[in-house]
Scaffold this motif. Sequence first.
Motif, mmCIF file in Angstrom:
data_model
loop_
_atom_site.group_PDB
_atom_site.id
_atom_site.type_symbol
_atom_site.label_atom_id
_atom_site.label_comp_id
_atom_site.label_asym_id
_atom_site.label_seq_id
_atom_site.Cartn_x
_atom_site.Cartn_y
_atom_site.Cartn_z
ATOM 1 N N PRO A 33 -5.292 16.635 5.290
ATOM 2 C CA PRO A 33 -5.590 15.574 4.313
ATOM 3 C C PRO A 33 -6.385 14.420 4.912
ATOM 4 O O PRO A 33 -7.178 13.783 4.216
ATOM 5 C CB PRO A 33 -4.214 15.118 3.820
ATOM 6 C CG PRO A 33 -3.229 15.679 4.767
ATOM 7 C CD PRO A 33 -3.833 16.903 5.366
ATOM 8 N N LEU A 34 -6.218 14.161 6.215
ATOM 9 C CA LEU A 34 -7.019 13.109 6.832
ATOM 10 C C LEU A 34 -8.505 13.442 6.775
ATOM 11 O O LEU A 34 -9.341 12.542 6.623
ATOM 12 C CB LEU A 34 -6.600 12.899 8.290
ATOM 13 C CG LEU A 34 -5.436 11.952 8.555
ATOM 14 C CD1 LEU A 34 -5.184 11.854 10.050
ATOM 15 C CD2 LEU A 34 -5.679 10.582 7.962
ATOM 16 N N ARG A 35 -8.851 14.708 6.902
ATOM 17 C CA ARG A 35 -10.261 15.112 6.783
ATOM 18 C C ARG A 35 -10.820 14.701 5.423
ATOM 19 O O ARG A 35 -11.940 14.217 5.308
ATOM 20 C CB ARG A 35 -10.399 16.633 6.932
ATOM 21 C CG ARG A 35 -10.312 17.158 8.338
ATOM 22 C CD ARG A 35 -10.928 18.546 8.411
ATOM 23 N NE ARG A 35 -10.157 19.565 7.714
ATOM 24 C CZ ARG A 35 -10.679 20.499 6.933
ATOM 25 N NH1 ARG A 35 -11.973 20.532 6.684
ATOM 26 N NH2 ARG A 35 -9.899 21.408 6.357
ATOM 27 N N ALA A 36 -10.011 14.918 4.405
ATOM 28 C CA ALA A 36 -10.467 14.623 3.044
ATOM 29 C C ALA A 36 -10.536 13.127 2.764
ATOM 30 O O ALA A 36 -11.350 12.677 1.952
ATOM 31 C CB ALA A 36 -9.538 15.298 2.042
ATOM 32 N N LEU A 37 -9.690 12.345 3.429
ATOM 33 C CA LEU A 37 -9.572 10.912 3.128
ATOM 34 C C LEU A 37 -10.250 10.042 4.177
ATOM 35 O O LEU A 37 -10.126 8.812 4.128
ATOM 36 C CB LEU A 37 -8.093 10.532 3.031
ATOM 37 C CG LEU A 37 -7.282 11.278 1.971
ATOM 38 C CD1 LEU A 37 -5.794 10.957 2.115
ATOM 39 C CD2 LEU A 37 -7.777 10.925 0.573
ATOM 40 N N GLU A 38 -10.963 10.661 5.111
ATOM 41 C CA GLU A 38 -11.472 9.963 6.293
ATOM 42 C C GLU A 38 -12.265 8.713 5.948
ATOM 43 O O GLU A 38 -12.121 7.668 6.586
ATOM 44 C CB GLU A 38 -12.336 10.926 7.109
ATOM 45 C CG GLU A 38 -12.875 10.338 8.390
ATOM 46 C CD GLU A 38 -13.693 11.347 9.174
ATOM 47 O OE1 GLU A 38 -14.039 11.034 10.326
ATOM 48 O OE2 GLU A 38 -13.996 12.432 8.642
ATOM 49 N N ARG A 39 -13.115 8.776 4.951
ATOM 50 C CA ARG A 39 -14.017 7.660 4.653
ATOM 51 C C ARG A 39 -13.503 6.761 3.522
ATOM 52 O O ARG A 39 -14.222 5.871 3.061
ATOM 53 C CB ARG A 39 -15.407 8.207 4.293
ATOM 54 C CG ARG A 39 -16.028 9.015 5.419
ATOM 55 C CD ARG A 39 -17.428 9.468 5.083
ATOM 56 N NE ARG A 39 -17.975 10.311 6.112
ATOM 57 C CZ ARG A 39 -18.480 9.889 7.266
ATOM 58 N NH1 ARG A 39 -18.520 8.592 7.518
ATOM 59 N NH2 ARG A 39 -18.966 10.744 8.154
ATOM 60 N N ALA A 251 -7.088 -2.931 7.406
ATOM 61 C CA ALA A 251 -7.338 -3.074 8.846
ATOM 62 C C ALA A 251 -7.692 -1.746 9.508
ATOM 63 O O ALA A 251 -8.055 -1.739 10.686
ATOM 64 C CB ALA A 251 -6.125 -3.686 9.523
ATOM 65 N N GLY A 252 -7.555 -0.641 8.771
ATOM 66 C CA GLY A 252 -7.971 0.647 9.314
ATOM 67 C C GLY A 252 -6.869 1.628 9.621
ATOM 68 O O GLY A 252 -7.151 2.732 10.101
ATOM 69 N N ALA A 253 -5.616 1.278 9.371
ATOM 70 C CA ALA A 253 -4.533 2.232 9.591
ATOM 71 C C ALA A 253 -4.692 3.415 8.641
ATOM 72 O O ALA A 253 -5.016 3.239 7.465
ATOM 73 C CB ALA A 253 -3.176 1.564 9.371
ATOM 74 N N LYS A 254 -4.461 4.623 9.143
ATOM 75 C CA LYS A 254 -4.600 5.821 8.317
ATOM 76 C C LYS A 254 -3.252 6.477 8.018
ATOM 77 O O LYS A 254 -3.198 7.483 7.308
ATOM 78 C CB LYS A 254 -5.518 6.838 8.994
ATOM 79 C CG LYS A 254 -6.940 6.344 9.241
ATOM 80 C CD LYS A 254 -7.620 5.831 7.973
ATOM 81 C CE LYS A 254 -7.930 6.944 6.976
ATOM 82 N NZ LYS A 254 -8.686 6.409 5.800
ATOM 83 N N LYS A 255 -2.184 5.909 8.514
ATOM 84 C CA LYS A 255 -0.840 6.409 8.211
ATOM 85 C C LYS A 255 0.108 5.231 8.363
ATOM 86 O O LYS A 255 -0.044 4.416 9.280
ATOM 87 C CB LYS A 255 -0.458 7.547 9.163
ATOM 88 C CG LYS A 255 0.972 8.054 9.052
ATOM 89 C CD LYS A 255 1.148 9.293 9.942
ATOM 90 C CE LYS A 255 2.597 9.690 10.113
ATOM 91 N NZ LYS A 255 3.306 8.847 11.104
ATOM 92 N N VAL A 256 1.068 5.125 7.441
ATOM 93 C CA VAL A 256 2.056 4.053 7.502
ATOM 94 C C VAL A 256 3.434 4.653 7.279
ATOM 95 O O VAL A 256 3.658 5.373 6.301
ATOM 96 C CB VAL A 256 1.771 2.956 6.441
ATOM 97 C CG1 VAL A 256 2.834 1.869 6.511
ATOM 98 C CG2 VAL A 256 0.388 2.355 6.644
ATOM 99 N N ASP A 257 4.345 4.378 8.202
ATOM 100 C CA ASP A 257 5.730 4.859 8.109
ATOM 101 C C ASP A 257 6.591 3.734 7.559
ATOM 102 O O ASP A 257 6.805 2.722 8.230
ATOM 103 C CB ASP A 257 6.254 5.288 9.480
ATOM 104 C CG ASP A 257 5.610 6.571 9.974
ATOM 105 O OD1 ASP A 257 4.632 7.014 9.357
ATOM 106 O OD2 ASP A 257 6.087 7.124 10.981
#
Length: 345
Positions: A33-39, A251-257
């Motif tokens: 999913p990160l590939r799909a949401l990268e931009r 700020a650029g975080a791509k995952k939040v726990d």
Amino acid sequence: MSVLDKVLSLRPGNTVARVGASSRVPLLNPREPLRALERLPVALACLPVQSKAALPGLLRAARSEDAVLGLACPHPTADRGAAERFVAAVHEAAAEADHARPLFLQAGPIRVTGSDEDSLAPLREGLFRVVDAGFTLVSLDLSRLDSYAAVEAVNALVGPVTERELALELSAPTPASGGLIDAYRTLLEGLSQWKVPLRFVRVSERDLGGAEPDVGTLRSIVDLATDYNASVCVGDVREGFPRMLPTYVAAGAKKVDCVGPFERLALTSWPPEVRESLESRSTASGVAAGELLSVVEDSLPPLDPQARERLEALSFAEAAEVLAALGAAGTGHSVMRFLAQNQGE
């Protein structure tokens, strides 16, 4: 071949071996999913499962918001069967609901307390069990080590993860005189020399300053991680929930726990005598009461139906708020389509 069939072909082999090739649940490596949401200004949400009774509500929120969802088992090595029970519970709940949005399963953060063989041997065995259980992301907490010991420990531990091309997440070692950013720089440089592939750098909300985080430091860590082809996860979000979630994304975080209210919701679902026992043990051990609940839940009497329904409903509401705040709402189907069209990348 349908979109779902194409996405199912991207599941890691360890997950397919655990849930069976006939499963229709898209349990993926989070890098997909990160590939799909990268931009896009979106972060993946990862929620701790303190009580398995919350699973139907968490999964229903992902379907309602059309979003990718990560679910974390806080203590997957608590006993020899903990990891397998967690994956089985998630898969059962998802299969029962015909869940067709991308899911990923996080093990940990697992604490690494030393770099000597006596410390590493049981952890290495535990990581083998975690991988065999079907997790797609392994998170290691290196905060009790200095940067050089952390590199040594990671290199000795992560074979089971990297050999299967699963996602690896690492928290900061103990900062030296140079501070947090230098600690990450030393870690990342050391791992690059050993060619250890890292998917996420994890920085805790506490290390960023708590309820009023240092966004500049977070941006610097994002820039540093990008130089090493890694993304940043903001972990253990409690004080800044939910107000700071959009700021972390910006700020650029791509995952939040997000721990947020989920720990409290799980604890208050149990009778007072159970909560009192857990809180007493928490004080003695230094482990949060909610995390202890996730370890001992299988040995407790089952929740009564009313408490279970309440936990499910409240978990749904809070998870939906998380997904919306992280910009993830409405991305589930688009991620599925992207992955179906770009399987070979």
